[in-house]
Design a protein around this motif. Sequence first.
Motif, PDB file in Angstrom:
ATOM      1  N   THR A  38      35.253  46.503  38.588  1.00  0.00           N
ATOM      2  CA  THR A  38      34.170  46.520  39.573  1.00  0.00           C
ATOM      3  C   THR A  38      33.424  45.198  39.599  1.00  0.00           C
ATOM      4  N   LEU A  39      33.110  44.670  38.416  1.00  0.00           N
ATOM      5  CA  LEU A  39      32.394  43.401  38.350  1.00  0.00           C
ATOM      6  C   LEU A  39      33.247  42.272  38.911  1.00  0.00           C
ATOM      7  N   ASN A  40      34.529  42.275  38.578  1.00  0.00           N
ATOM      8  CA  ASN A  40      35.430  41.243  39.090  1.00  0.00           C
ATOM      9  C   ASN A  40      35.568  41.317  40.615  1.00  0.00           C
ATOM     10  N   ASP A  41      35.741  42.524  41.131  1.00  0.00           N
ATOM     11  CA  ASP A  41      35.844  42.695  42.584  1.00  0.00           C
ATOM     12  C   ASP A  41      34.584  42.199  43.280  1.00  0.00           C
ATOM     13  N   SER A  42      33.438  42.453  42.655  1.00  0.00           N
ATOM     14  CA  SER A  42      32.169  42.090  43.276  1.00  0.00           C
ATOM     15  C   SER A  42      31.979  40.583  43.378  1.00  0.00           C
ATOM     16  N   ILE A  43      32.476  39.852  42.394  1.00  0.00           N
ATOM     17  CA  ILE A  43      32.419  38.393  42.468  1.00  0.00           C
ATOM     18  C   ILE A  43      33.421  37.888  43.502  1.00  0.00           C
ATOM     19  N   ALA A  44      34.628  38.423  43.461  1.00  0.00           N
ATOM     20  CA  ALA A  44      35.674  37.965  44.378  1.00  0.00           C
ATOM     21  C   ALA A  44      35.297  38.178  45.841  1.00  0.00           C
ATOM     22  N   THR A  45      34.647  39.299  46.137  1.00  0.00           N
ATOM     23  CA  THR A  45      34.294  39.602  47.526  1.00  0.00           C
ATOM     24  C   THR A  45      33.048  38.861  48.000  1.00  0.00           C
TER      25      THR A  45
END
Length: 267
Positions: A38-45
């Motif tokens: 979730t944290l990784n997706d949030s940075i990527a998006t």
Amino acid sequence: RQDIVELTDKKEEGLKHFGLDLNKKTILLFGGSLGARTLNDSIATNKDLLDANQNVQVLWQAGELYIEEFKQSAAAHLDNVKILSFIDRMDLAYAMADLVICRAGALTISELCLVAKPAILIPSPNVAEDHQTLNAKALSTKDAGVLVEDKNAEGMLKEALQILENQHAVDGLKNNIKKLAKANAAENIFCSHVLEHLSNEEMKIALNNIYQMLKPGGCFRLIVPNLENRIKKYIENKDANQFIDSIVMGNKNMNKSIFSKIKSFFG
């Protein structure tokens, strides 16, 4: 960890160690050694938002499970983003950070209190009894941290940037979280918060597992040095000699769900 208690004058050393700009505000994001999707997706998006705020940089610990995937993302290639699989010096990472984004395990919470860093906490929804949300609320209700639910994690970066733009907010979070600092915070949270939710039999099984880790080389000896005495105190009226003997001999009948519950608590 004693190294994170002594951070004075390490900010510049930390920025240099991670190859970051000495003149930019810095967000530290980490999700544990394996990472947090979730944290990784949030940075990527949030690539466009990151690109539009070049005065702020991010040290992004993606984790072993996700590094190959997310290092290919557009966000990871921005000039103000440094992505890593693993952070080798957490003391320097904390020292150089102006704000931290992370999960809300007890050990992480205790470290944030000790280093007095403003933090956005995104509790993992995949842990026993939702204890990370309880951990985060223990800070957020005292204005010592900002709680963002996992389902709303995409907004965490915007929240972080708004805090960094407001020095009054930064100072308030710092001062309030510092008031909660205790050198043995992880131990106290564990004993008062986790054990009280276990039945007597579950407690014995949980302590059984933990005691294994307290033996030479066990990770808990480094994390919570006084926990062994606490455990002995808890079991002193529960046939402690037989309990310890069974540990020394090696108990093969461990309850794996309880073991996972205890381990995830410190995630």
